[in-house]
Design an enzyme around this catalytic site. Structure first.
Site, PDB file in Angstrom:
ATOM      1  N   ASN A   3      -1.156 -10.955 -10.522  1.00 41.10           N
ATOM      2  CA  ASN A   3      -0.961 -11.947  -9.461  1.00 41.10           C
ATOM      3  C   ASN A   3      -1.267 -13.324 -10.059  1.00 41.10           C
ATOM      4  OD1 ASN A   3      -1.247 -13.513  -6.973  1.00 41.10           O
ATOM      5  ND2 ASN A   3      -1.479 -11.551  -5.929  1.00 41.10           N
ATOM      6  N   CYS A  31      20.738   7.934  21.716  1.00 38.64           N
ATOM      7  CA  CYS A  31      20.234   7.938  23.099  1.00 38.64           C
ATOM      8  C   CYS A  31      20.692   6.743  23.928  1.00 38.64           C
ATOM      9  CB  CYS A  31      18.704   8.026  23.091  1.00 38.64           C
ATOM     10  SG  CYS A  31      17.912   6.478  22.620  1.00 38.64           S
ATOM     11  N   ALA A  66       4.981 -11.362 -11.904  1.00 40.92           N
ATOM     12  CA  ALA A  66       5.439 -10.001 -12.203  1.00 40.92           C
ATOM     13  C   ALA A  66       6.515 -10.025 -13.291  1.00 40.92           C
ATOM     14  CB  ALA A  66       5.980  -9.371 -10.925  1.00 40.92           C
ATOM     15  N   HIS A  82       6.220  -0.044   4.466  1.00 39.08           N
ATOM     16  CA  HIS A  82       6.539  -0.909   5.609  1.00 39.08           C
ATOM     17  C   HIS A  82       8.005  -0.793   6.024  1.00 39.08           C
ATOM     18  CE1 HIS A  82       2.891  -3.895   5.315  1.00 39.08           C
ATOM     19  NE2 HIS A  82       2.552  -2.686   5.687  1.00 39.08           N
TER      20      HIS A  82
HETATM   21  P1  NAD Z   1       1.861 -11.988   1.009  1.00 43.79           P
HETATM   22  O1  NAD Z   1       2.912 -13.004   1.207  1.00 43.79           O
HETATM   23  O2  NAD Z   1       0.708 -11.997   1.955  1.00 43.79           O
HETATM   24  O3  NAD Z   1       1.252 -12.167  -0.478  1.00 43.79           O
HETATM   25  C1  NAD Z   1       2.077 -12.309  -1.607  1.00 43.79           C
HETATM   26  C2  NAD Z   1       1.205 -12.255  -2.856  1.00 43.79           C
HETATM   27  O4  NAD Z   1       2.056 -12.282  -3.985  1.00 43.79           O
HETATM   28  C3  NAD Z   1       0.223 -13.424  -3.012  1.00 43.79           C
HETATM   29  O5  NAD Z   1      -1.070 -12.943  -3.340  1.00 43.79           O
HETATM   30  C4  NAD Z   1       0.817 -14.242  -4.163  1.00 43.79           C
HETATM   31  O6  NAD Z   1      -0.166 -14.901  -4.935  1.00 43.79           O
HETATM   32  C5  NAD Z   1       1.522 -13.188  -4.958  1.00 43.79           C
HETATM   33  N1  NAD Z   1       2.662 -13.688  -5.750  1.00 43.79           N
HETATM   34  C6  NAD Z   1       3.475 -14.738  -5.476  1.00 43.79           C
HETATM   35  N2  NAD Z   1       4.418 -14.866  -6.433  1.00 43.79           N
HETATM   36  C7  NAD Z   1       4.218 -13.860  -7.315  1.00 43.79           C
HETATM   37  C8  NAD Z   1       4.879 -13.444  -8.494  1.00 43.79           C
HETATM   38  N3  NAD Z   1       5.962 -14.091  -8.956  1.00 43.79           N
HETATM   39  N4  NAD Z   1       4.402 -12.354  -9.155  1.00 43.79           N
HETATM   40  C9  NAD Z   1       3.315 -11.682  -8.689  1.00 43.79           C
HETATM   41  N5  NAD Z   1       2.643 -12.042  -7.572  1.00 43.79           N
HETATM   42  C10 NAD Z   1       3.098 -13.108  -6.891  1.00 43.79           C
HETATM   43  O7  NAD Z   1       2.552 -10.543   1.038  1.00 43.79           O
HETATM   44  P2  NAD Z   1       1.899  -9.080   0.926  1.00 43.79           P
HETATM   45  O8  NAD Z   1       0.642  -9.125   0.159  1.00 43.79           O
HETATM   46  O9  NAD Z   1       2.987  -8.178   0.514  1.00 43.79           O
HETATM   47  O10 NAD Z   1       1.420  -8.714   2.378  1.00 43.79           O
HETATM   48  C11 NAD Z   1       1.969  -7.650   3.107  1.00 43.79           C
HETATM   49  C12 NAD Z   1       2.966  -8.232   4.022  1.00 43.79           C
HETATM   50  O11 NAD Z   1       3.656  -7.335   4.820  1.00 43.79           O
HETATM   51  C13 NAD Z   1       2.331  -9.215   4.947  1.00 43.79           C
HETATM   52  O12 NAD Z   1       2.547 -10.495   4.523  1.00 43.79           O
HETATM   53  C14 NAD Z   1       2.958  -8.956   6.258  1.00 43.79           C
HETATM   54  O13 NAD Z   1       3.272 -10.113   6.896  1.00 43.79           O
HETATM   55  C15 NAD Z   1       4.105  -8.133   5.868  1.00 43.79           C
HETATM   56  N6  NAD Z   1       4.586  -7.363   6.936  1.00 43.79           N
HETATM   57  C16 NAD Z   1       5.828  -7.725   7.338  1.00 43.79           C
HETATM   58  C17 NAD Z   1       6.410  -7.048   8.335  1.00 43.79           C
HETATM   59  C18 NAD Z   1       7.751  -7.473   8.802  1.00 43.79           C
HETATM   60  O14 NAD Z   1       8.260  -6.915   9.699  1.00 43.79           O
HETATM   61  N7  NAD Z   1       8.386  -8.439   8.205  1.00 43.79           N
HETATM   62  C19 NAD Z   1       5.755  -5.992   8.911  1.00 43.79           C
HETATM   63  C20 NAD Z   1       4.480  -5.635   8.477  1.00 43.79           C
HETATM   64  C21 NAD Z   1       3.899  -6.352   7.461  1.00 43.79           C
END
Ligand code: NAD
Length: 236
Positions: free
Chosen positions: A194, A133, A212, A102
């Site tokens: 998780n 550009c 983690a 990402h």
């Molecule tokens: P998420 O926030 O959806 O999920 C986080 C997960 O981590 C949850 O399942 C939670 O239970 C778990 N978790 C929480 N604390 C933890 C810990 N201490 N140890 C282990 N696990 C833990 O995030 P994601 O799954 O990475 O989802 C991908 C993300 O990418 C999306 O949330 C999306 O919004 C993001 N995204 C962001 C952008 C941007 O520009 N900012 C662009 C594309 C995608």
């Protein structure tokens, strides 16, 4: 190994969907889409500069350092680490060749798509037009409905794993969320770390419920133990 936002949570970087997560108080449509950026680039940049500052202050936690140890114990090429996290904590923990699916939080890119991008640790590039550009610049993240970076996807698909650790991902954002399910369907063991149940939990070979920071050091200790090393040698 595939890591999501939860893998950096123990370092103090908020996730997106948990309690206290970024999407609980901000709208993804406004801050993480090309349309949101076109409508209000200043708001997007303000949010990104705050996130960059939080990530720059954070330090890798013991679980992230354990991943680097695991790679060093085997060969780095045997333990591929891909992440949707935009922070650089895995890189700073010493993990080799992290595939940032990402993009990277501390990078700035041309918003007109001329191809220019560069590291921007002090945000100075974010305040000027594209040096290639002259168009406006944007954060180099992959936003919703944008394609993943080609080189990272090619490296990921070229790798032939014999299993996967899925750490801190809610498995809700495609296309990366499809990867663990596809691996499971093809018969590979995917072990999830998780604290919570996710849509992928029902397909996981095992679910290690915890953070983690707590689970990874213990797991890596086990995976690098002489007993496991002997078992691996006998199996290969
Ligand atoms: P998420 O926030 O959806 O999920 C986080 C997960 O981590 C949850 O399942 C939670 O239970 C778990 N978790 C929480 N604390 C933890 C810990 N201490 N140890 C282990 N696990 C833990 O995030 P994601 O799954 O990475 O989802 C991908 C993300 O990418 C999306 O949330 C999306 O919004 C993001 N995204 C962001 C952008 C941007 O520009 N900012 C662009 C594309 C995608």
């Amino acid at each position: 190994m595939l890591t999501g936002a939860g893998a950096s949570a123990d370092a103090g970087i908020p996730t997106f969907r948990d309690e206290g997560g970024l999407w609980r108080t901000h709208r993804a449509e406004d801050l993480a889409t090309p349309q949101g950026f076109a409508a209000n680039p200043d708001a997007v940049w303000e949010w990104y500069r705050e996130r960059r500052a939080v990530a720059a202050r954070a330090q890798p936690h013991p679980g992230q350092r354990a991943i680097a140890l695991l790679q060093r114990h085997f060969f780095a090429a045997e333990v591929l680490v891909a992440t949707t996290n935009e922070d650089d904590l895995l890189d700073r923990a010493g993990v080799a060749k992290v595939l940032h699916l990402h993009g990277r939080l501390a990078e700035t890119a041309c918003a007109a798509g001329c191809g220019w991008s560069a590291p921007d640790p002090d945000d100075s590039l974010s305040r000027r037009p594209c040096p290639a550009c002259g168009a406006p610049v944007r954060p180099a993240s992959v936003w919703f409905n944008e394609p993943l970076p080609v080189a990272e996807v090619e490296a990921l698909t070229a790798f032939l794993p014999d299993g996967c650790l899925l750490i801190g991902s809610s498995c809700l954002v495609a296309p990366v969320s499809n990867v663990p399910a596809e691996m499971s369907l093809s018969g590979l063991p995917v072990v999830q770390i998780n604290p919570d149940v996710t849509p992928f939990s029902q397909f996981a070979a095992a679910s290690l419920r915890g953070t983690a920071k707590d689970i990874l050091p213990v797991l890596v200790d086990h995976l690098t133990s002489p007993t496991v090393r002997d078992q691996r040698r006998r199996l290969t």
